[in-house]
Design a protein around this motif. Structure first.
Motif, PDB file in Angstrom:
ATOM      1  N   LYS A   1      66.299  80.323  26.135  1.00  0.00           N
ATOM      2  CA  LYS A   1      65.202  81.225  25.814  1.00  0.00           C
ATOM      3  C   LYS A   1      64.111  81.177  26.879  1.00  0.00           C
ATOM      4  CE  LYS A   1      62.915  84.093  23.176  1.00  0.00           C
ATOM      5  NZ  LYS A   1      63.369  85.489  23.013  1.00  0.00           N
TER       6      LYS A   1
ATOM      7  N   ILE B   1      62.697  84.302  29.271  1.00  0.00           N
ATOM      8  CA  ILE B   1      61.294  84.690  29.414  1.00  0.00           C
ATOM      9  C   ILE B   1      60.868  84.628  30.869  1.00  0.00           C
ATOM     10  CG2 ILE B   1      58.923  83.971  28.862  1.00  0.00           C
ATOM     11  CD1 ILE B   1      59.996  83.066  26.108  1.00  0.00           C
TER      12      ILE B   1
ATOM     13  N   VAL C   1      58.336  77.008  25.433  1.00  0.00           N
ATOM     14  CA  VAL C   1      59.237  77.444  24.363  1.00  0.00           C
ATOM     15  C   VAL C   1      59.586  76.230  23.509  1.00  0.00           C
ATOM     16  CG1 VAL C   1      61.549  78.334  23.852  1.00  0.00           C
ATOM     17  CG2 VAL C   1      60.189  79.347  25.708  1.00  0.00           C
TER      18      VAL C   1
ATOM     19  N   THR D   1      59.778  78.934  18.470  1.00  0.00           N
ATOM     20  CA  THR D   1      59.997  80.156  19.242  1.00  0.00           C
ATOM     21  C   THR D   1      61.290  80.836  18.830  1.00  0.00           C
ATOM     22  OG1 THR D   1      58.860  79.116  21.128  1.00  0.00           O
ATOM     23  CG2 THR D   1      60.127  81.117  21.573  1.00  0.00           C
TER      24      THR D   1
ATOM     25  N   ASP E   1      59.658  83.891  17.441  1.00  0.00           N
ATOM     26  CA  ASP E   1      59.445  84.534  18.736  1.00  0.00           C
ATOM     27  C   ASP E   1      58.004  84.370  19.242  1.00  0.00           C
ATOM     28  OD1 ASP E   1      61.054  85.739  20.657  1.00  0.00           O
ATOM     29  OD2 ASP E   1      60.278  87.740  20.252  1.00  0.00           O
TER      30      ASP E   1
ATOM     31  N   VAL F   1      55.423  81.757  21.532  1.00  0.00           N
ATOM     32  CA  VAL F   1      55.401  80.674  22.519  1.00  0.00           C
ATOM     33  C   VAL F   1      53.989  80.115  22.623  1.00  0.00           C
ATOM     34  CG1 VAL F   1      57.316  81.613  23.863  1.00  0.00           C
ATOM     35  CG2 VAL F   1      54.957  82.279  24.420  1.00  0.00           C
TER      36      VAL F   1
ATOM     37  N   ARG G   1      52.916  85.916  20.815  1.00  0.00           N
ATOM     38  CA  ARG G   1      54.230  86.523  20.622  1.00  0.00           C
ATOM     39  C   ARG G   1      54.809  86.913  21.981  1.00  0.00           C
ATOM     40  NH1 ARG G   1      55.904  87.263  15.717  1.00  0.00           N
ATOM     41  NH2 ARG G   1      54.432  87.180  13.963  1.00  0.00           N
ATOM     42  N   THR G   2      56.099  86.716  22.144  1.00  0.00           N
ATOM     43  CA  THR G   2      56.715  86.983  23.451  1.00  0.00           C
ATOM     44  C   THR G   2      56.526  88.433  23.881  1.00  0.00           C
ATOM     45  OG1 THR G   2      58.855  87.382  22.368  1.00  0.00           O
ATOM     46  CG2 THR G   2      58.420  85.149  23.182  1.00  0.00           C
TER      47      THR G   2
ATOM     48  N   LEU H   1      53.183  88.656  25.559  1.00  0.00           N
ATOM     49  CA  LEU H   1      52.884  87.638  26.570  1.00  0.00           C
ATOM     50  C   LEU H   1      52.477  88.261  27.906  1.00  0.00           C
ATOM     51  CD1 LEU H   1      52.779  84.679  27.445  1.00  0.00           C
ATOM     52  CD2 LEU H   1      55.244  84.815  27.920  1.00  0.00           C
TER      53      LEU H   1
END
Length: 450
Positions: free
Chosen positions: A366, A370, A407, A411, A415, A417, A431-432, A435
């Motif tokens: 993950k 990202i 992460v 996460t 979702d 981080v 929230r991703t 981000l």
């Protein structure tokens, strides 16, 4: 944490080598004096400083265009500009240690045999000063003769003056307008030193701003303020910056005024960038030598004139060193001392580092996902999964990374981080999907210490 000036420079030099900013050139062969290579982080720092300069001086303006002129120009260029006959420093030799020094900078030099002494204080006799030309001479073509002599450029400005008409005609500009370039310059300094502050090979960022003669003073004042503000906007400490106007005795014979942006380095106040009024000296000299009319005809006023020139010029390597020195801090914490570079996000070699909390349970996958997304968004990223998370934070603090993203197990469920900020060490859950926007917002509103 209090650090003496000498200690600070030693720590900067050590950090630069240890973390891959600057290496001694040709080190495996014993090195070559005051010549340096830039490592993975150093080259990124230089690139970002250049991009920040170019963005401010060229991209954000409609009255400035770019140029990339050749390093080797026709030798008459340097004869006409005065560099062949007058680009020299006074040099003296010590008959005892055989060291060579600038005669006008003896108070800044040290005896190589007795570093606590200045040249002439160690019992050695100094020779009479003599002129030493700073240009590197080379030869063009297969034969070495006086007819093949050429020079490595000591400044980028002359290439701009030679292309004045080319740019004027092709870009359909009219004064006031500027021509900017960034490129390598070479000066055979007698006593280079203070790490990368003064070297024989360096990158210059110069802009020649061509103005109607009657507007000379107004634009000189404008560029003095504009260039000083750029350093302040990128986070340099205001109390360590100053504008110093040259006294009349310091001015070149053709100049109506020059100001230096100076910074208080660990070794004293030194020039960071110069802003000079060059009048029409260069265009006039090249017009006379070449027979080409380097003037401008204003179709509105029906007036023909040679523009005056305002020149902001600085060294990219010196700028980068200044940002490193100013950004360096050792912060005492409860458990240890944190070394941190408070670099502006616009020039930090790494913008955001991405970590998995641990190397299992899908967290590395993950985190890599990202990191790849942020890299595609043109952010400078770094992935690290080795050592405890606190140690990874410290490693990024030391090289000036403004943001870290971690992460963790949650996460993979929600979702979200952890976003950590370098200067304040504050952490927040993001929230991703939000981000990238949060990072860009933080970069745009960055203030040192926040």
């Amino acid at each position: 944490m209090q650090t003496t000036d000498a200690q600070l420079m030693d720590k900067i030099v050590s950090l630069c080598k240890r973390r891959g900013f600057v290496f001694q050139a040709s080190e495996i062969y014993g090195g070559i004096g005051n010549t340096y290579d830039y490592g993975p982080l150093g080259v990124e720092l230089l690139r970002r400083v250049k991009d920040a300069w170019w963005n401010k001086v060229v991209v954000q303006r409609s009255d400035v265009v770019g140029l990339d002129s050749a390093i080797i120009q026709h030798p008459k260029t340097w004869e006409t500009s005065g560099h062949v006959g007058g680009f020299s420093d006074p040099m003296v030799d010590c008959k005892k240690c055989k060291g060579r020094f600038r005669a006008d900078k003896l108070e800044d030099a040290r005896c190589p045999e007795r570093p606590s002494k200045h040249p002439g204080e160690c019992g050695g006799e100094l020779t009479e000063p003599r002129a030493f030309n700073l240009m590197f001479k080379t030869h063009v073509g297969p034969l070495e003769s006086t007819a093949s002599v050429a020079y490595l450029r000591p400044e980028t400005a002359q290439g701009i003056f030679l292309n004045f008409l080319n740019v004027l005609n092709s870009s359909r500009l009219k004064p006031p307008f500027g021509i900017a370039q960034i490129g390598k310059s070479f000066r055979n300094e007698i006593t280079p030193g203070n790490f990368v502050f003064r070297t024989r090979e360096f990158e210059q960022a110069e802009m020649e701003y061509f103005v109607p003669p009657a507007e000379n003073e107004r634009w000189f004042e404008y560029w003095r303020k504009e260039r000083l503000q750029w350093y302040l906007d990128l986070g340099l400490s205001p109390e360590r910056l100053r504008l110093r106007d040259h006294e009349r005795a310091e001015l070149a014979h053709y100049s109506t005024g020059t100001s230096d942006i100076e910074y208080e380095y660990p070794f004293g106040w030194g020039e960071l960038e110069g802003i000079a009024c060059r009048t029409d000296f260069d265009l006039r000299r090249h017009s006379e030598a070449s027979g080409v009319d380097l003037s401008y005809f204003d179709p509105e006023t029906k007036e023909r004139y040679r523009p005056y020139v305002i020149e902001p010029a600085g060294g990219i390597n010196r700028m980068a060193l200044t940002f490193l020195i100013d950004a360096y801090e050792e912060q005492p914490l409860a458990e240890d001392v944190r070394t941190v570079l408070h670099l502006h996000p616009e020039i930090a070699p790494i913008t955001v580092a991405v970590f998995p909390l641990v190397k299992k349970e899908g967290m590395p996958e993950k985190a890599l996902e990202i990191e790849a997304e942020l890299r595609r968004a043109r952010l400078a990223t770094f992935y690290d999964e080795k050592a405890a998370i606190g140690r990874r934070y410290r490693r990024q603090d030391e090289v000036g990374t403004p943001f870290c993203v971690t992460v963790d197990g949650d996460t993979l469920k929600d979702d979200v981080v952890t976003l950590r900020r370098r200067d304040s060490m504050e952490q927040e859950r993001v929230r991703t999907g939000e981000l990238l926007g949060r990072l860009r917002e933080s970069i745009g509103s960055w203030k040192r210490g926040a």
